[in-house]
Write a protein that holds these residues in place. Sequence first.
Motif, PDB file in Angstrom:
ATOM      1  N   ALA A  80       5.621 -28.112 -54.383  1.00  0.00           N
ATOM      2  CA  ALA A  80       4.528 -28.347 -55.332  1.00  0.00           C
ATOM      3  C   ALA A  80       3.244 -28.775 -54.629  1.00  0.00           C
ATOM      4  N   ALA A  81       3.358 -29.489 -53.519  1.00  0.00           N
ATOM      5  CA  ALA A  81       2.183 -29.934 -52.769  1.00  0.00           C
ATOM      6  C   ALA A  81       1.584 -28.818 -51.909  1.00  0.00           C
ATOM      7  N   GLY A  82       2.261 -27.684 -51.816  1.00  0.00           N
ATOM      8  CA  GLY A  82       1.757 -26.574 -51.013  1.00  0.00           C
ATOM      9  C   GLY A  82       2.034 -26.719 -49.533  1.00  0.00           C
ATOM     10  N   ILE A  83       2.982 -27.577 -49.186  1.00  0.00           N
ATOM     11  CA  ILE A  83       3.337 -27.761 -47.774  1.00  0.00           C
ATOM     12  C   ILE A  83       4.288 -26.664 -47.314  1.00  0.00           C
ATOM     13  N   VAL A  84       5.210 -26.261 -48.185  1.00  0.00           N
ATOM     14  CA  VAL A  84       6.197 -25.239 -47.830  1.00  0.00           C
ATOM     15  C   VAL A  84       6.243 -24.151 -48.893  1.00  0.00           C
ATOM     16  N   ARG A  85       6.715 -22.998 -48.453  1.00  0.00           N
ATOM     17  CA  ARG A  85       7.015 -21.866 -49.327  1.00  0.00           C
ATOM     18  C   ARG A  85       8.418 -21.422 -48.937  1.00  0.00           C
ATOM     19  N   VAL A  86       9.348 -21.455 -49.867  1.00  0.00           N
ATOM     20  CA  VAL A  86      10.760 -21.212 -49.562  1.00  0.00           C
ATOM     21  C   VAL A  86      11.126 -19.777 -49.917  1.00  0.00           C
ATOM     22  N   ALA A  87      11.902 -19.152 -49.043  1.00  0.00           N
ATOM     23  CA  ALA A  87      12.386 -17.792 -49.270  1.00  0.00           C
ATOM     24  C   ALA A  87      13.810 -17.684 -48.739  1.00  0.00           C
ATOM     25  N   LYS A  88      14.496 -16.635 -49.172  1.00  0.00           N
ATOM     26  CA  LYS A  88      15.871 -16.423 -48.727  1.00  0.00           C
ATOM     27  C   LYS A  88      15.882 -15.522 -47.503  1.00  0.00           C
ATOM     28  N   GLU A  89      16.667 -15.911 -46.517  1.00  0.00           N
ATOM     29  CA  GLU A  89      16.869 -15.129 -45.297  1.00  0.00           C
ATOM     30  C   GLU A  89      18.332 -14.705 -45.267  1.00  0.00           C
ATOM     31  N   ASP A  90      18.582 -13.459 -44.967  1.00  0.00           N
ATOM     32  CA  ASP A  90      19.952 -12.975 -44.909  1.00  0.00           C
ATOM     33  C   ASP A  90      20.701 -13.658 -43.765  1.00  0.00           C
ATOM     34  N   THR A  91      21.976 -13.908 -43.953  1.00  0.00           N
ATOM     35  CA  THR A  91      22.785 -14.602 -42.951  1.00  0.00           C
ATOM     36  C   THR A  91      22.826 -13.832 -41.627  1.00  0.00           C
ATOM     37  N   VAL A  92      22.810 -12.523 -41.704  1.00  0.00           N
ATOM     38  CA  VAL A  92      22.896 -11.696 -40.493  1.00  0.00           C
ATOM     39  C   VAL A  92      21.663 -11.875 -39.610  1.00  0.00           C
ATOM     40  N   THR A  93      20.496 -12.099 -40.219  1.00  0.00           N
ATOM     41  CA  THR A  93      19.259 -12.188 -39.453  1.00  0.00           C
ATOM     42  C   THR A  93      18.743 -13.614 -39.281  1.00  0.00           C
ATOM     43  N   ASN A  94      19.465 -14.605 -39.773  1.00  0.00           N
ATOM     44  CA  ASN A  94      19.019 -15.995 -39.671  1.00  0.00           C
ATOM     45  C   ASN A  94      19.219 -16.494 -38.240  1.00  0.00           C
ATOM     46  N   LEU A  95      18.120 -16.796 -37.570  1.00  0.00           N
ATOM     47  CA  LEU A  95      18.179 -17.226 -36.171  1.00  0.00           C
ATOM     48  C   LEU A  95      18.760 -18.627 -36.006  1.00  0.00           C
ATOM     49  N   ALA A  96      18.740 -19.438 -37.061  1.00  0.00           N
ATOM     50  CA  ALA A  96      19.279 -20.794 -36.970  1.00  0.00           C
ATOM     51  C   ALA A  96      20.805 -20.803 -36.920  1.00  0.00           C
ATOM     52  N   ASP A  97      21.441 -19.654 -37.167  1.00  0.00           N
ATOM     53  CA  ASP A  97      22.904 -19.564 -37.070  1.00  0.00           C
ATOM     54  C   ASP A  97      23.417 -19.941 -35.687  1.00  0.00           C
ATOM     55  N   ILE A  98      22.601 -19.702 -34.685  1.00  0.00           N
ATOM     56  CA  ILE A  98      23.021 -19.963 -33.307  1.00  0.00           C
ATOM     57  C   ILE A  98      23.294 -21.450 -33.068  1.00  0.00           C
ATOM     58  N   PHE A  99      22.706 -22.331 -33.894  1.00  0.00           N
ATOM     59  CA  PHE A  99      22.875 -23.772 -33.729  1.00  0.00           C
ATOM     60  C   PHE A  99      24.027 -24.350 -34.532  1.00  0.00           C
ATOM     61  N   THR A 100      24.677 -23.550 -35.379  1.00  0.00           N
ATOM     62  CA  THR A 100      25.706 -24.109 -36.256  1.00  0.00           C
ATOM     63  C   THR A 100      27.069 -23.451 -36.139  1.00  0.00           C
ATOM     64  N   LYS A 101      27.129 -22.275 -35.589  1.00  0.00           N
ATOM     65  CA  LYS A 101      28.389 -21.535 -35.595  1.00  0.00           C
ATOM     66  C   LYS A 101      28.816 -21.123 -34.200  1.00  0.00           C
TER      67      LYS A 101
END
Length: 172
Positions: free
Chosen positions: A135-156
């Motif tokens: 609401a404050a305009g700090i972030v805009r949230v969207a969905k990223e597919d699991t196959v292309t999510n680069l943050a997967d490398i830190f959790t799995k």
Amino acid sequence: MLRKISLWICHSLRGIMWRFIVLLTQASHGSDKVTRRSQSGILIFINKAPILFYSKRQNSVETSTFGSEFTAMKQAIEMLKALRYKLRMFGIPIEGPANVYCDNEAVYKNVAMPASVLNKKMHSISYHFCREAVAAGIVRVAKEDTVTNLADIFTKVMSKLRRDELLDRFTY
């Protein structure tokens, strides 16, 4: 050492006209076999350069994937707010909201749409924190597919081929 890195970032980013922040978040639900705590993974880019990465076990045990993803989203937005503040203190203006990508559709819809009812207090607090940032305009949230999510490398745990494929997408 941290001050030298911060000053280097400050001087290298000052001359760049377009500054945009991209944040990828991921949670691996119950990945710790002993305590069943989830793992959060966060990756932050400024102008396509990886600036900050984070991988840590969450403090509480979550009963659902939704809860662990929401906790990771809250942690990511906290880190983003701190980074934006630090950049402003260095005199580097940030125009527009940061793009936050998560791979859980329920979390994305709850954060993006303001009419959600959550029963658990912890999820409700995370929801209101994330909604406030949207609401404050700090972030805009969207969905990223699991196959292309680069943050997967830190959790799995993943195969060498898959890990190298993800690393090649954001390293030089």
